[in-house]
Every structure is written in C-alpha cells, then in structure tokens.
Motif scaffolding. Structure first.
Motif, mmCIF file in Angstrom:
data_model
loop_
_atom_site.group_PDB
_atom_site.id
_atom_site.type_symbol
_atom_site.label_atom_id
_atom_site.label_comp_id
_atom_site.label_asym_id
_atom_site.label_seq_id
_atom_site.Cartn_x
_atom_site.Cartn_y
_atom_site.Cartn_z
ATOM 1 N N ALA A 141 32.096 87.346 31.246
ATOM 2 C CA ALA A 141 33.431 86.938 30.785
ATOM 3 C C ALA A 141 33.346 85.768 29.805
ATOM 4 O O ALA A 141 33.996 85.779 28.754
ATOM 5 N N GLY A 142 32.541 84.775 30.128
ATOM 6 C CA GLY A 142 32.402 83.623 29.244
ATOM 7 C C GLY A 142 31.818 83.993 27.895
ATOM 8 O O GLY A 142 32.291 83.554 26.842
ATOM 9 N N GLY A 143 30.777 84.824 27.895
ATOM 10 C CA GLY A 143 30.171 85.263 26.639
ATOM 11 C C GLY A 143 31.116 86.116 25.815
ATOM 12 O O GLY A 143 31.193 85.976 24.596
ATOM 13 N N GLY A 144 31.851 86.999 26.475
ATOM 14 C CA GLY A 144 32.795 87.859 25.753
ATOM 15 C C GLY A 144 33.919 87.078 25.104
ATOM 16 O O GLY A 144 34.270 87.306 23.948
ATOM 17 N N VAL A 145 34.468 86.135 25.841
ATOM 18 C CA VAL A 145 35.557 85.318 25.289
ATOM 19 C C VAL A 145 35.045 84.439 24.154
ATOM 20 O O VAL A 145 35.678 84.337 23.100
ATOM 21 N N ALA A 146 33.900 83.811 24.342
ATOM 22 C CA ALA A 146 33.351 82.953 23.291
ATOM 23 C C ALA A 146 33.008 83.762 22.041
ATOM 24 O O ALA A 146 33.224 83.301 20.912
ATOM 25 N N GLY A 147 32.496 84.977 22.219
ATOM 26 C CA GLY A 147 32.210 85.834 21.073
ATOM 27 C C GLY A 147 33.464 86.236 20.325
ATOM 28 O O GLY A 147 33.497 86.261 19.095
ATOM 29 N N ALA A 148 34.526 86.541 21.063
ATOM 30 C CA ALA A 148 35.793 86.904 20.433
ATOM 31 C C ALA A 148 36.385 85.716 19.683
ATOM 32 O O ALA A 148 36.897 85.865 18.572
ATOM 33 N N VAL A 149 36.285 84.534 20.273
ATOM 34 C CA VAL A 149 36.842 83.339 19.637
ATOM 35 C C VAL A 149 36.094 83.012 18.349
ATOM 36 O O VAL A 149 36.714 82.736 17.310
ATOM 37 N N LEU A 150 34.756 83.050 18.381
ATOM 38 C CA LEU A 150 34.006 82.742 17.155
ATOM 39 C C LEU A 150 34.258 83.788 16.078
ATOM 40 O O LEU A 150 34.388 83.448 14.902
ATOM 41 N N THR A 151 34.365 85.047 16.458
ATOM 42 C CA THR A 151 34.676 86.093 15.480
ATOM 43 C C THR A 151 36.043 85.844 14.853
ATOM 44 O O THR A 151 36.210 85.991 13.641
ATOM 45 N N ALA A 152 37.013 85.449 15.661
ATOM 46 C CA ALA A 152 38.348 85.158 15.142
ATOM 47 C C ALA A 152 38.325 83.965 14.183
ATOM 48 O O ALA A 152 38.961 83.994 13.126
ATOM 49 N N ILE A 153 37.580 82.944 14.523
ATOM 50 C CA ILE A 153 37.489 81.755 13.663
ATOM 51 C C ILE A 153 36.819 82.102 12.333
ATOM 52 O O ILE A 153 37.320 81.760 11.260
ATOM 53 N N VAL A 154 35.685 82.806 12.399
ATOM 54 C CA VAL A 154 34.981 83.172 11.167
ATOM 55 C C VAL A 154 35.818 84.119 10.326
ATOM 56 O O VAL A 154 35.900 83.973 9.095
ATOM 57 N N GLY A 155 36.499 85.075 10.957
ATOM 58 C CA GLY A 155 37.342 86.007 10.220
ATOM 59 C C GLY A 155 38.525 85.307 9.557
ATOM 60 O O GLY A 155 38.879 85.619 8.413
ATOM 61 N N ALA A 156 39.121 84.347 10.246
ATOM 62 C CA ALA A 156 40.231 83.595 9.667
ATOM 63 C C ALA A 156 39.781 82.759 8.483
ATOM 64 O O ALA A 156 40.457 82.692 7.451
ATOM 65 N N ILE A 157 38.634 82.104 8.620
ATOM 66 C CA ILE A 157 38.091 81.306 7.506
ATOM 67 C C ILE A 157 37.767 82.206 6.323
ATOM 68 O O ILE A 157 38.048 81.877 5.167
ATOM 69 N N LYS A 158 37.151 83.363 6.584
ATOM 70 C CA LYS A 158 36.804 84.300 5.508
ATOM 71 C C LYS A 158 38.068 84.768 4.762
ATOM 72 O O LYS A 158 38.073 84.833 3.535
ATOM 73 N N ASN A 159 39.119 85.072 5.501
ATOM 74 C CA ASN A 159 40.349 85.524 4.861
ATOM 75 C C ASN A 159 41.064 84.417 4.115
ATOM 76 O O ASN A 159 41.726 84.667 3.116
ATOM 77 N N LYS A 160 40.965 83.186 4.587
ATOM 78 C CA LYS A 160 41.576 82.055 3.875
ATOM 79 C C LYS A 160 40.883 81.784 2.551
ATOM 80 O O LYS A 160 41.533 81.420 1.569
ATOM 81 N N THR A 161 39.564 81.941 2.510
ATOM 82 C CA THR A 161 38.832 81.654 1.289
ATOM 83 C C THR A 161 38.843 82.821 0.305
ATOM 84 O O THR A 161 38.558 82.624 -0.864
ATOM 85 N N ALA A 162 39.171 84.013 0.785
ATOM 86 C CA ALA A 162 39.155 85.190 -0.105
ATOM 87 C C ALA A 162 40.410 85.288 -0.940
ATOM 88 O O ALA A 162 41.439 84.792 -0.694
#
Length: 96
Positions: A75-96
């Motif tokens: 559970a901890g790994g899954g949530v942390a993976g989802a959170v980091l993916t969301a952060i990286v995806g949001a940053i990528k979309n902001k800079t694009a």
C-alpha cells in the motif's frame, strides 16, 4: 536476500503499478506506459523506504513474512508511486 532488498523490490513493483493506475485514471498526468512505470517505481521505492523510517513496524518486513506488514509495504509503495507520477506528470504538463 536481506529484508531491505526484499522490501525495496516489493515497494518498487507496487509503486510501478500505482504509477500506471494513476496515469491511466487521470489523463492530464499520463507520462505513457514506460514513464508511469519508471516514475512509479522510483516513487514506490523512495516513498516506501521513507515510510519504513517513519513507521518502524514496516522497517524489516521482508525478513519476517507477516502478511499485514507486507500489505502495508504494498500500500505504501503503491500510493507513493502514484503520488510521484502525479507530481511529475503535472510538472511536465505545466512546462509543455
């Protein structure tokens, strides 16, 4: 294998799954299959290790196969993976 390595493997795999679930659920943060997997695995491993430091109950669960502790690692790994993916995806979309 040491408990730390087993924990890291469990967390990275569950983080990769969590990253793909997050990317599939919210198209704005989708990094593609490979990007979601990589970001999720990194997030799952790092976040899971941080969670192990904060909650000593989850620290060496790989060495002692207790199902409750292993579920906590997943559970901890899954949530942390989802959170980091969301952060990286949001940053990528902001800079694009």
């Amino acid at each position: 294998m040491s408990g730390l390595l087993i924990n890291l493997i469990i967390q990275a795999i569950s983080g990769a799954v969590g990253g793909n679930v997050a990317g599939g659920a919210v198209k704005n943060i989708d990094l593609g299959a490979l990007g979601n997997t990589i970001a999720g695995a990194i997030g799952g491993g790092a976040g899971g290790q941080l969670l192990g430091l904060l909650l000593p109950l989850l620290a060496n669960t790989g060495a002692t196969p207790d199902i409750g502790s292993i579920i906590g690692q997943i559970a901890g790994g899954g949530v942390a993976g989802a959170v980091l993916t969301a952060i990286v995806g949001a940053i990528k979309n902001k800079t694009a």
